[in-house]
Write an enzyme that holds these catalytic residues in place. Structure first.
Site, PDB file in Angstrom:
ATOM      1  N   SER A 187     -48.718  22.603  -7.505  1.00 57.65           N
ATOM      2  CA  SER A 187     -50.125  22.862  -8.042  1.00 57.65           C
ATOM      3  C   SER A 187     -51.314  21.976  -7.989  1.00 57.65           C
ATOM      4  O   SER A 187     -52.394  22.042  -7.452  1.00 57.65           O
ATOM      5  CB  SER A 187     -50.154  22.903  -9.569  1.00 57.65           C
TER       6      SER A 187
ATOM      7  N   THR B 221     -41.455  25.141  -8.116  1.00 52.51           N
ATOM      8  CA  THR B 221     -40.667  24.836  -9.451  1.00 52.51           C
ATOM      9  C   THR B 221     -39.182  24.847  -8.960  1.00 52.51           C
ATOM     10  O   THR B 221     -38.263  23.951  -9.307  1.00 52.51           O
ATOM     11  CB  THR B 221     -40.925  25.886 -10.613  1.00 52.51           C
TER      12      THR B 221
ATOM     13  N   ASN C 188     -39.492  33.269 -11.737  1.00 54.20           N
ATOM     14  CA  ASN C 188     -39.951  32.871 -10.545  1.00 54.20           C
ATOM     15  C   ASN C 188     -39.172  31.493 -10.375  1.00 54.20           C
ATOM     16  O   ASN C 188     -38.490  31.318  -9.196  1.00 54.20           O
ATOM     17  CB  ASN C 188     -41.176  32.275 -10.779  1.00 54.20           C
TER      18      ASN C 188
ATOM     19  N   LYS D  79     -53.551  19.699 -17.298  1.00 50.73           N
ATOM     20  CA  LYS D  79     -53.028  20.466 -16.321  1.00 50.73           C
ATOM     21  C   LYS D  79     -51.950  21.183 -16.999  1.00 50.73           C
ATOM     22  O   LYS D  79     -51.057  20.623 -17.610  1.00 50.73           O
ATOM     23  CB  LYS D  79     -52.623  19.851 -15.158  1.00 50.73           C
TER      24      LYS D  79
ATOM     25  N   LYS E 149     -44.656  14.800 -18.278  1.00 52.79           N
ATOM     26  CA  LYS E 149     -44.470  15.174 -16.813  1.00 52.79           C
ATOM     27  C   LYS E 149     -45.196  14.863 -15.623  1.00 52.79           C
ATOM     28  O   LYS E 149     -44.866  14.271 -14.533  1.00 52.79           O
ATOM     29  CB  LYS E 149     -44.372  16.746 -16.708  1.00 52.79           C
TER      30      LYS E 149
ATOM     31  N   LYS F 269     -51.688  22.944 -21.878  1.00 53.91           N
ATOM     32  CA  LYS F 269     -51.098  24.273 -21.798  1.00 53.91           C
ATOM     33  C   LYS F 269     -51.786  25.510 -22.505  1.00 53.91           C
ATOM     34  O   LYS F 269     -52.901  25.126 -23.425  1.00 53.91           O
ATOM     35  CB  LYS F 269     -49.769  24.224 -22.576  1.00 53.91           C
TER      36      LYS F 269
HETATM   37  P1  NAD Z   1     -41.017  33.986 -15.306  1.00 55.06           P
HETATM   38  O1  NAD Z   1     -41.949  34.963 -16.276  1.00 55.06           O
HETATM   39  O2  NAD Z   1     -41.206  34.076 -13.771  1.00 55.06           O
HETATM   40  O3  NAD Z   1     -39.649  34.394 -15.664  1.00 55.06           O
HETATM   41  C1  NAD Z   1     -39.072  34.182 -17.106  1.00 55.06           C
HETATM   42  C2  NAD Z   1     -37.531  34.876 -17.134  1.00 55.06           C
HETATM   43  O4  NAD Z   1     -37.045  34.457 -18.297  1.00 55.06           O
HETATM   44  C3  NAD Z   1     -37.433  36.373 -16.672  1.00 55.06           C
HETATM   45  O5  NAD Z   1     -36.410  36.359 -15.826  1.00 55.06           O
HETATM   46  C4  NAD Z   1     -37.100  36.843 -17.933  1.00 55.06           C
HETATM   47  O6  NAD Z   1     -36.319  37.922 -18.151  1.00 55.06           O
HETATM   48  C5  NAD Z   1     -36.338  35.654 -18.925  1.00 55.06           C
HETATM   49  N1  NAD Z   1     -36.291  35.714 -20.221  1.00 55.06           N
HETATM   50  C6  NAD Z   1     -37.161  35.996 -21.087  1.00 55.06           C
HETATM   51  N2  NAD Z   1     -36.781  35.853 -22.371  1.00 55.06           N
HETATM   52  C7  NAD Z   1     -35.450  35.618 -22.167  1.00 55.06           C
HETATM   53  C8  NAD Z   1     -34.308  35.358 -23.282  1.00 55.06           C
HETATM   54  N3  NAD Z   1     -34.830  35.571 -24.526  1.00 55.06           N
HETATM   55  N4  NAD Z   1     -33.264  35.186 -22.877  1.00 55.06           N
HETATM   56  C9  NAD Z   1     -32.853  35.074 -21.346  1.00 55.06           C
HETATM   57  N5  NAD Z   1     -33.778  34.981 -20.631  1.00 55.06           N
HETATM   58  C10 NAD Z   1     -35.168  35.511 -20.776  1.00 55.06           C
HETATM   59  O7  NAD Z   1     -40.960  32.454 -15.842  1.00 55.06           O
HETATM   60  P2  NAD Z   1     -41.053  31.268 -14.900  1.00 55.06           P
HETATM   61  O8  NAD Z   1     -42.308  30.845 -14.280  1.00 55.06           O
HETATM   62  O9  NAD Z   1     -39.555  31.440 -14.068  1.00 55.06           O
HETATM   63  O10 NAD Z   1     -40.768  30.259 -16.055  1.00 55.06           O
HETATM   64  C11 NAD Z   1     -39.160  29.909 -16.699  1.00 55.06           C
HETATM   65  C12 NAD Z   1     -39.085  28.577 -17.400  1.00 55.06           C
HETATM   66  O11 NAD Z   1     -39.491  27.666 -16.363  1.00 55.06           O
HETATM   67  C13 NAD Z   1     -40.056  28.525 -18.351  1.00 55.06           C
HETATM   68  O12 NAD Z   1     -39.423  27.709 -19.474  1.00 55.06           O
HETATM   69  C14 NAD Z   1     -41.286  27.790 -17.948  1.00 55.06           C
HETATM   70  O13 NAD Z   1     -42.064  27.006 -18.839  1.00 55.06           O
HETATM   71  C15 NAD Z   1     -40.532  26.946 -17.053  1.00 55.06           C
HETATM   72  N6  NAD Z   1     -41.587  26.404 -15.844  1.00 55.06           N
HETATM   73  C16 NAD Z   1     -41.986  27.154 -15.221  1.00 55.06           C
HETATM   74  C17 NAD Z   1     -42.905  26.706 -14.028  1.00 55.06           C
HETATM   75  C18 NAD Z   1     -43.688  27.438 -13.054  1.00 55.06           C
HETATM   76  O14 NAD Z   1     -44.281  27.239 -12.212  1.00 55.06           O
HETATM   77  N7  NAD Z   1     -43.333  28.772 -13.315  1.00 55.06           N
HETATM   78  C19 NAD Z   1     -43.141  25.429 -14.008  1.00 55.06           C
HETATM   79  C20 NAD Z   1     -42.456  24.524 -15.055  1.00 55.06           C
HETATM   80  C21 NAD Z   1     -41.719  24.982 -15.825  1.00 55.06           C
END
Ligand code: NAD
Length: 428
Positions: free
Chosen positions: A355, A187, A218, A67, A91, A103
């Site tokens: 999820s 998250t 998000n 997953k 995790k 992934k």
């Molecule tokens: P997203 O695409 O919704 O948001 C990403 C954010 O990061 C945006 O605001 C973008 O502008 C910013 N960003 C991108 N490059 C950047 C940089 N160089 N410096 C600063 N900000 C930057 O993604 P998300 O789903 O919110 O994921 C964010 C983190 O959370 C990731 O590491 C992801 O692996 C982790 N995560 C997400 C989920 C999920 O369910 N969405 C679950 C577990 C972990």
């Protein structure tokens, strides 16, 4: 940047030794079970065909189907996908989910694609991976720069190829297509629940706790909005272009609304539809990480805190909402300074937990209401947090070492149930 995967393996090796994990189990975690790399042809709007590189990794499936999310980003690499899949393995084990870790990713800047190109790319990805994923094999979800709509396209493509209904092939889908209520906020809510438990243990007063959040996607949005609702002061946020800082704190929903409409991070406060700019300072992402705040929440990309900038970090507590935001060498410096780090495998596990609930709802054909999703999420997060806290206290470990210890012990129990050298050499 160090090779993320090498760094992730080093961490598992180190923490396995201290957790007393059987060397055969550790060996089983040193390489992915299967890795798929594919050229993804996409018909562009100008009539040409472009080939994008796509990856999917099934890292370890001893606890169940793999997953993990799919990321669209120009810096996606095989090493990054493998590292993220290994962290997903840890995790899912920590949360007690019946999943292994996986992934995926595509090397692309999605901001340069039109909506139709984005759809063709997403369908192309699923065409390439349709034999590699499946509701009982490997179940993708959203990650950086992918969202519910993209999950819906991928599900649709999978179902067209297989000629059957299979909503459980992917999670984080739009609600009308079989998505779960509460998945979009999961998250951020999971991270918020961890912070609440930590605040209770530490006796924090929300109104005296200043928070900086890196990223405004998000995960970042939901954790920031929930903290603000509890009275925390969110004094800085940023996106890929830079950040904003105001000691009086931001109204997160105003910033979000503005970001959705203008695609810009602007320091506004909105009442109804009237928004006005508030006093603030523009800052870089590096400056945000160096702010003197009580709580720092990196929620964008990995390795933003490294050996070369760790000395600037002043926060006493860091909650890793992003995956892998602190490089191992920087972590040693923070540990020595007594900084509390709530590790990614715990802090951002709310996403994969919901999820899992979505997958359960799809398989049973019985959707849950929002209070049920939130209650179950709270149960899963609180159980995992308490377990990590207890191990950290009783075994004198950092929260990351304690989280890995709990996860590795669970993986070890499952792996050794098949028999290891101890069993087969005939002593038992
Ligand atoms: P997203 O695409 O919704 O948001 C990403 C954010 O990061 C945006 O605001 C973008 O502008 C910013 N960003 C991108 N490059 C950047 C940089 N160089 N410096 C600063 N900000 C930057 O993604 P998300 O789903 O919110 O994921 C964010 C983190 O959370 C990731 O590491 C992801 O692996 C982790 N995560 C997400 C989920 C999920 O369910 N969405 C679950 C577990 C972990």
């Amino acid at each position: 940047m160090t090779d993320l995967f090498d760094d992730a393996l080093k961490r598992v090796r180190q923490l396995s030794d201290s957790a007393g994990i059987d060397p055969e189990v550790v060996e089983s975690l040193m390489q992915p079970k299967a890795m798929m790399k594919a050229a993804l042809p996409v018909r562009m709007d100008d009539g040409s065909t472009r080939y994008f590189t796509g990856y999917r990794c099934r890292f370890n499936d001893v606890l169940g189907p793999t997953k993990g999310g799919i990321r669209y980003h120009p810096q996606v690499s095989q090493a990054e996908v493998q590292a993220l899949a290994l962290w997903m393995t840890i995790k899912c084990a920590l949360l007690g989910l019946p999943f292994g870790g996986g992934k995926g990713g595509v090397v692309v800047n999605p901001k340069e694609l039109s909506p139709m190109e984005l759809e063709r790319l997403s369908r192309s990805y699923m065409r390439a991976m349709a034999d590699f994923v499946g509701p009982e094999v490997d179940i993708p979800a959203p990650d950086v720069y992918t969202n519910a709509r993209i999950m819906g396209w991928m599900m649709d493509e999978y179902e067209a190829i297989r000629r059957l209904r299979a909503p459980g092939v992917i999670t984080g889908k739009p609600i009308p297509l079989g998505g779960s209520l509460g998945r979009d906020e999961a998250t951020g809510r999971g991270a918020y629940l961890c912070i609440r438990q930590l605040a209770e243990k530490r006796g924090w007063q929300p109104d005296q706790t200043r928070v900086a959040v890196q990223g405004f996607g998000n995960a970042a949005y939901h954790v920031a909005r929930l903290l603000q609702a509890d009275g925390y002061r969110i004094v800085a946020v940023s996106d890929s272009k830079g950040g904003i800082h105001s000691e009086q704190g931001f109204d997160i929903d105003s910033l979000w609304k503005e970001k959705q409409s203008s695609r810009q991070m602007r320091a506004v406060y909105c009442e109804q539809s009237v928004c006005q700019l508030i006093e603030h300072r523009e800052i870089s992402n590096e400056e945000l990480l160096a702010l003197d705040v009580d709580l720092l929440i990196p929620a964008a990309l990995e390795e933003v805190i490294r050996a070369d900038n760790v000395d600037n970090v002043k926060a006493k507590t860091i909650v890793e909402v992003a995956n892998g935001p602190i490089a191992t060498e920087a972590e040693a410096v923070l540990d020595a300074r007594g900084v509390t780090i709530v590790p990614d495998v715990l802090a951002n596990a709310g996403g994969v937990s919901v999820s899992y609930f979505e997958w359960v709802q799809n398989r049973s054909g019985f959707p849950w209401d929002l209070p049920e999703v939130r209650d179950k999420l709270a149960q899963y997060m609180s159980r995992a947090f308490e377990q990590v806290w207890q191990i950290a206290e009783t075994e004198g470990l950092s929260l990351r070492a304690a989280a890995y210890t709990a996860a590795l012990r669970r993986i070890s129990e499952a792996t050794t149930a098949h028999g290891t050298r101890e069993y087969f050499k005939g002593d038992n």
